[in-house]
Design a protein around this motif. Structure first.
Motif, mmCIF file in Angstrom:
data_model
loop_
_atom_site.group_PDB
_atom_site.id
_atom_site.type_symbol
_atom_site.label_atom_id
_atom_site.label_comp_id
_atom_site.label_asym_id
_atom_site.label_seq_id
_atom_site.Cartn_x
_atom_site.Cartn_y
_atom_site.Cartn_z
ATOM 1 N N ALA A 52 -8.129 -4.683 5.970
ATOM 2 C CA ALA A 52 -7.288 -3.631 5.397
ATOM 3 C C ALA A 52 -7.856 -2.239 5.683
ATOM 4 O O ALA A 52 -7.190 -1.239 5.429
ATOM 5 C CB ALA A 52 -7.154 -3.834 3.888
ATOM 6 N N TRP A 53 -9.065 -2.180 6.183
ATOM 7 C CA TRP A 53 -9.689 -0.892 6.449
ATOM 8 C C TRP A 53 -9.317 -0.351 7.829
ATOM 9 O O TRP A 53 -9.629 0.794 8.150
ATOM 10 C CB TRP A 53 -11.215 -1.007 6.392
ATOM 11 C CG TRP A 53 -11.738 -1.650 5.140
ATOM 12 C CD1 TRP A 53 -11.059 -1.935 3.992
ATOM 13 C CD2 TRP A 53 -13.080 -2.103 4.924
ATOM 14 N NE1 TRP A 53 -11.873 -2.525 3.074
ATOM 15 C CE2 TRP A 53 -13.128 -2.641 3.603
ATOM 16 C CE3 TRP A 53 -14.247 -2.106 5.685
ATOM 17 C CZ2 TRP A 53 -14.292 -3.183 3.062
ATOM 18 C CZ3 TRP A 53 -15.404 -2.632 5.153
ATOM 19 C CH2 TRP A 53 -15.437 -3.165 3.856
ATOM 20 N N GLU A 54 -8.700 -1.161 8.654
ATOM 21 C CA GLU A 54 -8.445 -0.785 10.038
ATOM 22 C C GLU A 54 -7.540 0.449 10.131
ATOM 23 O O GLU A 54 -6.608 0.623 9.355
ATOM 24 C CB GLU A 54 -7.815 -1.954 10.795
ATOM 25 C CG GLU A 54 -8.751 -3.129 10.973
ATOM 26 C CD GLU A 54 -8.114 -4.283 11.715
ATOM 27 O OE1 GLU A 54 -6.901 -4.165 12.054
ATOM 28 O OE2 GLU A 54 -8.793 -5.288 11.959
ATOM 29 N N GLY A 55 -7.847 1.290 11.087
ATOM 30 C CA GLY A 55 -7.090 2.509 11.348
ATOM 31 C C GLY A 55 -7.619 3.103 12.636
ATOM 32 O O GLY A 55 -8.719 2.745 13.088
ATOM 33 N N ASP A 56 -6.878 4.009 13.244
ATOM 34 C CA ASP A 56 -7.307 4.567 14.524
ATOM 35 C C ASP A 56 -8.676 5.240 14.442
ATOM 36 O O ASP A 56 -9.487 5.111 15.364
ATOM 37 C CB ASP A 56 -6.261 5.568 15.028
ATOM 38 C CG ASP A 56 -4.991 4.878 15.494
ATOM 39 O OD1 ASP A 56 -5.058 4.137 16.486
ATOM 40 O OD2 ASP A 56 -3.947 5.057 14.842
#
Length: 237
Positions: free
Chosen positions: A144-148
């Motif tokens: 859930a922490w994933e981001g660019d």
């Protein structure tokens, strides 16, 4: 020294139906305040005033009301304001002077503002933020922490590569624009203000650099946990 004769001192404004006097000193003061005061403050804020990295990083959501994010919002909103005011100053200058003159000053000036606009546009391609404490992310679920930014995707890398590098060229053009402008329209007091401002900003930068305040943005924001993607990639640094 007197201003060069080819610089118009008055212009006819159609919607007013009359000729007005042109005060180029206002244009000069505006551009100097933008590019030699506001823009450097926004850059120094991001470079030297991030919080010291911890294992967790910044643990609150990125909102303008949080003091942990002041450095970022100064950079973001300050530079957006600088771009807007530069466009306004350029538009007025082109209108009253009858278009692009082709002078060294106009080339440097248009290049500066053009690169400045591209800086603003490039920032909108930074992608999602991500991180353990971002928005409504599940703090116990790394997926859930994933981001660019958190994952340092190719999109984020491209944006940072352009944004950080082009910023130096933008400031170089700004120096050329202001320098050539003051050669056309000498303002000794304003030149003194520029020199004083440069000395102060240089002193602040040297002091913060000496104190070790140039923290890595990724580690300041997300923490220095080696399990984070970009920290793991640079664990030997």
């Amino acid at each position: 020294m007197e201003k060069q004769g080819h610089i118009p001192t008055e212009a006819y404004v159609d919607f007013l139906g009359r000729t007005i006097e042109i005060h180029w000193n206002y244009h000069a003061i505006l551009m100097v305040l933008i590019w030699f005061v506001l823009v450097p403050i926004c850059v120094i804020s991001l470079r030297y005033y991030k919080p010291r990295p911890t294992k967790e990083g910044i643990t609150v959501y990125r909102t303008i009301s949080r003091p942990e994010w002041v450095w970022f919002h100064i950079h973001q909103y300050g530079l957006n304001f600088a771009i807007f005011m530069s466009l306004a100053g350029m538009t007025v200058a082109l209108a009253v002077s009858g278009g692009i003159s082709g002078s060294v000053h106009s080339v440097f000036g248009l290049s500066t503002i053009g690169l400045g606009v591209l800086q603003g546009i490039s920032a909108y391609f930074r992608g999602s933020h991500g991180g353990r404490y971002y928005n409504n992310a599940d703090q116990n679920d790394p997926k859930a922490w994933e981001g660019d930014h958190f994952s340092m995707t190719a999109r984020r890398r491209r944006m940072e590569s352009y944004h950080k590098t082009a910023g130096f060229f933008t400031m170089a053009c700004a120096v050329g624009a202001v320098g050539s402008g003051l050669m056309q329209f000498p303002m000794p007091i304003l030149a003194g203000v520029i020199i004083f401002t440069i000395v102060v900003l240089l002193a602040v930068s040297i002091y913060r650099e000496h104190k070790g305040k140039r923290y890595d943005t990724y580690r300041a924001v997300f923490g220095n946990d080696l399990e984070h993607p970009y920290n793991k990639e640079r664990e030997d640094l």
